[in-house]
Design a protein around this motif. Structure first.
Motif, PDB file in Angstrom:
ATOM      1  N   TRP A  91       0.838  -1.200   0.000  1.00  0.00           N
ATOM      2  CA  TRP A  91       0.000   0.000   0.000  1.00  0.00           C
ATOM      3  C   TRP A  91       0.873   1.251   0.000  1.00  0.00           C
ATOM      4  CZ3 TRP A  91      -5.168   0.593  -0.545  1.00  0.00           C
ATOM      5  CH2 TRP A  91      -5.967  -0.545  -0.416  1.00  0.00           C
ATOM      6  N   THR A  92       0.440   2.252  -0.770  1.00  0.00           N
ATOM      7  CA  THR A  92       1.064   3.575  -0.779  1.00  0.00           C
ATOM      8  C   THR A  92       0.032   4.602  -0.375  1.00  0.00           C
ATOM      9  OG1 THR A  92       2.605   3.005  -2.567  1.00  0.00           O
ATOM     10  CG2 THR A  92       2.184   5.346  -2.187  1.00  0.00           C
ATOM     11  N   HIS A  93       0.325   5.353   0.693  1.00  0.00           N
ATOM     12  CA  HIS A  93      -0.523   6.502   1.020  1.00  0.00           C
ATOM     13  C   HIS A  93       0.187   7.757   0.544  1.00  0.00           C
ATOM     14  CE1 HIS A  93      -2.191   9.888   3.280  1.00  0.00           C
ATOM     15  NE2 HIS A  93      -3.318   9.219   3.183  1.00  0.00           N
ATOM     16  N   ASP A  94      -0.473   8.526  -0.306  1.00  0.00           N
ATOM     17  CA  ASP A  94       0.097   9.729  -0.900  1.00  0.00           C
ATOM     18  C   ASP A  94      -0.619  10.948  -0.308  1.00  0.00           C
ATOM     19  OD1 ASP A  94       0.837  11.878  -2.543  1.00  0.00           O
ATOM     20  OD2 ASP A  94       1.084  10.566  -4.289  1.00  0.00           O
ATOM     21  N   SER A  95       0.095  11.724   0.500  1.00  0.00           N
ATOM     22  CA  SER A  95      -0.537  12.876   1.163  1.00  0.00           C
ATOM     23  C   SER A  95      -0.814  14.020   0.199  1.00  0.00           C
ATOM     24  CB  SER A  95       0.344  13.367   2.322  1.00  0.00           C
ATOM     25  OG  SER A  95       1.618  13.772   1.864  1.00  0.00           O
ATOM     26  N   ARG A  96      -0.152  14.064  -0.947  1.00  0.00           N
ATOM     27  CA  ARG A  96      -0.447  15.095  -1.940  1.00  0.00           C
ATOM     28  C   ARG A  96      -1.767  14.809  -2.640  1.00  0.00           C
ATOM     29  NH1 ARG A  96       5.526  15.671  -4.816  1.00  0.00           N
ATOM     30  NH2 ARG A  96       6.613  16.604  -3.027  1.00  0.00           N
ATOM     31  N   GLY A 151      -3.977  12.651  -1.352  1.00  0.00           N
ATOM     32  CA  GLY A 151      -4.971  12.393  -0.326  1.00  0.00           C
ATOM     33  C   GLY A 151      -5.638  11.042  -0.454  1.00  0.00           C
ATOM     34  N   ASP A 152      -4.905  10.061  -1.025  1.00  0.00           N
ATOM     35  CA  ASP A 152      -5.508   8.738  -1.180  1.00  0.00           C
ATOM     36  C   ASP A 152      -4.468   7.646  -0.938  1.00  0.00           C
ATOM     37  OD1 ASP A 152      -3.877   8.643  -3.410  1.00  0.00           O
ATOM     38  OD2 ASP A 152      -5.492   8.714  -4.879  1.00  0.00           O
ATOM     39  N   ALA A 153      -4.948   6.416  -0.954  1.00  0.00           N
ATOM     40  CA  ALA A 153      -4.079   5.246  -0.805  1.00  0.00           C
ATOM     41  C   ALA A 153      -4.344   4.299  -1.965  1.00  0.00           C
ATOM     42  CB  ALA A 153      -4.338   4.552   0.530  1.00  0.00           C
ATOM     43  N   ARG A 154      -3.307   3.646  -2.437  1.00  0.00           N
ATOM     44  CA  ARG A 154      -3.468   2.721  -3.553  1.00  0.00           C
ATOM     45  C   ARG A 154      -2.591   1.484  -3.303  1.00  0.00           C
ATOM     46  NH1 ARG A 154      -0.396   7.065  -4.931  1.00  0.00           N
ATOM     47  NH2 ARG A 154       1.683   6.696  -5.784  1.00  0.00           N
ATOM     48  N   ARG A 155      -2.975   0.392  -3.889  1.00  0.00           N
ATOM     49  CA  ARG A 155      -2.282  -0.885  -3.731  1.00  0.00           C
ATOM     50  C   ARG A 155      -1.602  -1.233  -5.044  1.00  0.00           C
ATOM     51  NH1 ARG A 155      -4.542  -6.443  -3.689  1.00  0.00           N
ATOM     52  NH2 ARG A 155      -3.336  -7.754  -2.237  1.00  0.00           N
ATOM     53  N   SER A 156      -0.320  -1.537  -4.994  1.00  0.00           N
ATOM     54  CA  SER A 156       0.416  -1.834  -6.223  1.00  0.00           C
ATOM     55  C   SER A 156       1.596  -2.745  -5.904  1.00  0.00           C
ATOM     56  CB  SER A 156       0.914  -0.542  -6.890  1.00  0.00           C
ATOM     57  OG  SER A 156       1.811   0.144  -6.034  1.00  0.00           O
ATOM     58  N   LEU A 196      -2.763   9.545   9.690  1.00  0.00           N
ATOM     59  CA  LEU A 196      -1.363   9.810  10.028  1.00  0.00           C
ATOM     60  C   LEU A 196      -0.622  10.422   8.847  1.00  0.00           C
ATOM     61  CD1 LEU A 196       0.853   9.442  12.220  1.00  0.00           C
ATOM     62  CD2 LEU A 196       1.348   7.218  11.169  1.00  0.00           C
ATOM     63  N   GLY A 197      -0.862   9.886   7.652  1.00  0.00           N
ATOM     64  CA  GLY A 197      -0.192  10.399   6.462  1.00  0.00           C
ATOM     65  C   GLY A 197      -0.582  11.820   6.135  1.00  0.00           C
ATOM     66  N   MET A 198      -1.852  12.177   6.378  1.00  0.00           N
ATOM     67  CA  MET A 198      -2.331  13.513   6.053  1.00  0.00           C
ATOM     68  C   MET A 198      -1.942  14.552   7.102  1.00  0.00           C
ATOM     69  SD  MET A 198      -3.670  13.104   3.134  1.00  0.00           S
ATOM     70  CE  MET A 198      -4.338  14.766   2.948  1.00  0.00           C
ATOM     71  N   LYS A 199      -1.542  14.095   8.277  1.00  0.00           N
ATOM     72  CA  LYS A 199      -1.279  15.016   9.383  1.00  0.00           C
ATOM     73  C   LYS A 199      -0.010  15.825   9.172  1.00  0.00           C
ATOM     74  CE  LYS A 199      -1.116  15.104  14.442  1.00  0.00           C
ATOM     75  NZ  LYS A 199      -1.186  14.285  15.681  1.00  0.00           N
ATOM     76  N   TYR A 200       0.967  15.287   8.430  1.00  0.00           N
ATOM     77  CA  TYR A 200       2.269  15.953   8.280  1.00  0.00           C
ATOM     78  C   TYR A 200       2.543  16.195   6.790  1.00  0.00           C
ATOM     79  CZ  TYR A 200       2.569  14.140  13.015  1.00  0.00           C
ATOM     80  OH  TYR A 200       2.304  13.842  14.327  1.00  0.00           O
ATOM     81  N   PRO A 201       2.189  17.382   6.273  1.00  0.00           N
ATOM     82  CA  PRO A 201       2.292  17.644   4.830  1.00  0.00           C
ATOM     83  C   PRO A 201       3.715  17.854   4.325  1.00  0.00           C
ATOM     84  CG  PRO A 201       1.507  19.600   5.975  1.00  0.00           C
ATOM     85  CD  PRO A 201       1.550  18.502   7.000  1.00  0.00           C
ATOM     86  N   LYS A 202       4.646  18.283   5.214  1.00  0.00           N
ATOM     87  CA  LYS A 202       6.013  18.557   4.775  1.00  0.00           C
ATOM     88  C   LYS A 202       7.006  17.785   5.640  1.00  0.00           C
ATOM     89  CE  LYS A 202       5.137  23.244   3.059  1.00  0.00           C
ATOM     90  NZ  LYS A 202       5.518  24.679   3.167  1.00  0.00           N
ATOM     91  N   PRO A 203       8.101  17.296   5.037  1.00  0.00           N
ATOM     92  CA  PRO A 203       9.071  16.534   5.821  1.00  0.00           C
ATOM     93  C   PRO A 203       9.870  17.414   6.783  1.00  0.00           C
ATOM     94  CG  PRO A 203       9.889  16.870   3.590  1.00  0.00           C
ATOM     95  CD  PRO A 203       8.470  17.379   3.619  1.00  0.00           C
ATOM     96  N   VAL A 204      10.325  16.821   7.862  1.00  0.00           N
ATOM     97  CA  VAL A 204      11.208  17.507   8.805  1.00  0.00           C
ATOM     98  C   VAL A 204      12.475  17.946   8.082  1.00  0.00           C
ATOM     99  CG1 VAL A 204      12.648  17.193  10.864  1.00  0.00           C
ATOM    100  CG2 VAL A 204      10.317  16.287  10.805  1.00  0.00           C
ATOM    101  N   GLN A 205      12.946  19.165   8.374  1.00  0.00           N
ATOM    102  CA  GLN A 205      14.157  19.683   7.747  1.00  0.00           C
ATOM    103  C   GLN A 205      15.376  19.023   8.377  1.00  0.00           C
ATOM    104  OE1 GLN A 205      14.000  21.906   5.243  1.00  0.00           O
ATOM    105  NE2 GLN A 205      16.181  22.220   4.929  1.00  0.00           N
ATOM    106  N   GLN A 206      16.012  18.106   7.637  1.00  0.00           N
ATOM    107  CA  GLN A 206      17.176  17.387   8.160  1.00  0.00           C
ATOM    108  C   GLN A 206      18.477  18.090   7.790  1.00  0.00           C
ATOM    109  OE1 GLN A 206      16.581  13.500   9.356  1.00  0.00           O
ATOM    110  NE2 GLN A 206      17.837  14.687  10.731  1.00  0.00           N
TER     111      GLN A 206
END
Length: 314
Positions: free
Chosen positions: A27-32, A34-39, A286-296
């Motif tokens: 499963w892939t959840h894509d926050s951009r 806003g959906d999940a897909r199986r591949s 959970l995937g939708m809660k954090y739209p941008k990655p932490v600045q590493q």
């Protein structure tokens, strides 16, 4: 013409297979979106020519992709052994450390952050040049109003906006060797989750502090004594990489609370995709809660806003 790979995976297929279900799907959840897909892993975590920038005469620079293929070839059997909580010898650990470091610099999140860093550095160098010119004029008694205006403009986020080509972020690969050496010399152990299914992401390698530390404008480095890399190996196992663990290569129980925290950190650091075996609404939230990655990656310079674009227009 030699065959070249256009469909380039930023998360290797053999790694994603560890998170597949019995039918070979993930499963892939894509926050951009806003959906999940199986591949299948073959069609997951990839982008056309992400590591092969176009150079002269329309040719592609394929050396990075070829290097990654060799690194993956060496790491694939070692990942299988780690997934069974097996200890690696020194040479095997070095090969696996190189692979884990490559997983950091190759991720879309880090490529974007390294590109933004290039923009910050360009702004900083420009500001230093203008400042030198101003200081020189001050010594000779010349008017410095223009330099003062330019310096003020360069120091404001709401002033100049700088577009940077994302391909500039491939410079992050020059950091591969020192990151790899650090990881190799750290202590490796395993954390086993029996109650919570662990997830991974399109930015699977990052480091966090093992305890709360004061915030620094320069970020938090991997060499810090409290740095921990929680690298998920499967839905039930994390490879914990840290400094000075007195029990290397041991299995440690990951309780329910800490397993949920591990998944939360995964969501915070993702670029925009989470990968996992079993889909449910909690992972969507959970995937939708954090739209941008932490600045590493952080240069510690405050200046013009840097906008990283996929490709600059001529």
């Amino acid at each position: 013409m030699a065959h070249r790979t256009k469909r380039q995976h930023f998360v290797p297929r053999f790694y994603l297979k560890n998170f597949c279900d019995a039918d070979g799907y993930i499963w892939t959840h894509d926050s951009r979106r806003g959906d999940a897909r199986r591949s299948t892993p073959e069609n997951t975590g990839l982008e056309t020519n992400i590591y092969s920038p176009e150079v002269e005469d329309g040719e592609r620079f394929d050396e990075i992709e070829e290097f990654l293929a060799k690194t993956e070839g060496a790491a694939a059997p070692l990942l299988t052994r780690l997934s069974n909580s097996e200890k690696l010898d020194a040479d095997e650990k070095a090969a696996m450390a190189l692979f884990i470091a490559s997983m950091f610099v190759r991720s879309p999140a880090q490529i974007r952050q390294f590109a933004a860093l290039a923009g910050d550095m360009a702004s900083w160098i420009t500001a230093m040049q203008v400042e030198c010119e101003r200081n020189s004029k001050q010594k000779s008694g010349e008017d410095t109003k223009l330099e003062e205006v330019v310096l003020d403009y360069l120091g404001r986020e709401d002033g100049l906006k700088l577009n940077v080509d994302r391909r500039a972020g491939l410079m992050g690969f020059v950091q591969l060797e020192p990151i790899s050496r650090l990881i190799e010399n750290m202590t490796w152990s395993f954390e086993v989750s029996k109650d919570v299914e662990l997830i991974t992401s399109d930015n699977p390698v990052f480091w966090v502090a093992s305890e709360k530390i004061p915030r620094s404008p320069y970020g938090f480095g991997l060499a810090h004594r409290l740095a921990v890399v929680p690298f998920p190996l499967s839905p039930s196992l994390i490879l914990r990489i840290d400094h000075g663990n007195p029990q290397p290569w041991r299995n440690h129980h990951l309780d329910k609370r800490r397993a949920k925290l591990a998944n939360k950190m995964r969501a915070e650091h993702k670029d925009h995709c989470l990968y996992y075996r079993t889909h449910h609404d909690g992972l969507h939230q959970l995937g939708m809660k954090y739209p941008k990655p932490v600045q590493q990656v952080d240069f510690g310079y405050s200046g013009p806003k840097v906008n990283v674009v996929r490709k600059l227009k001529n």
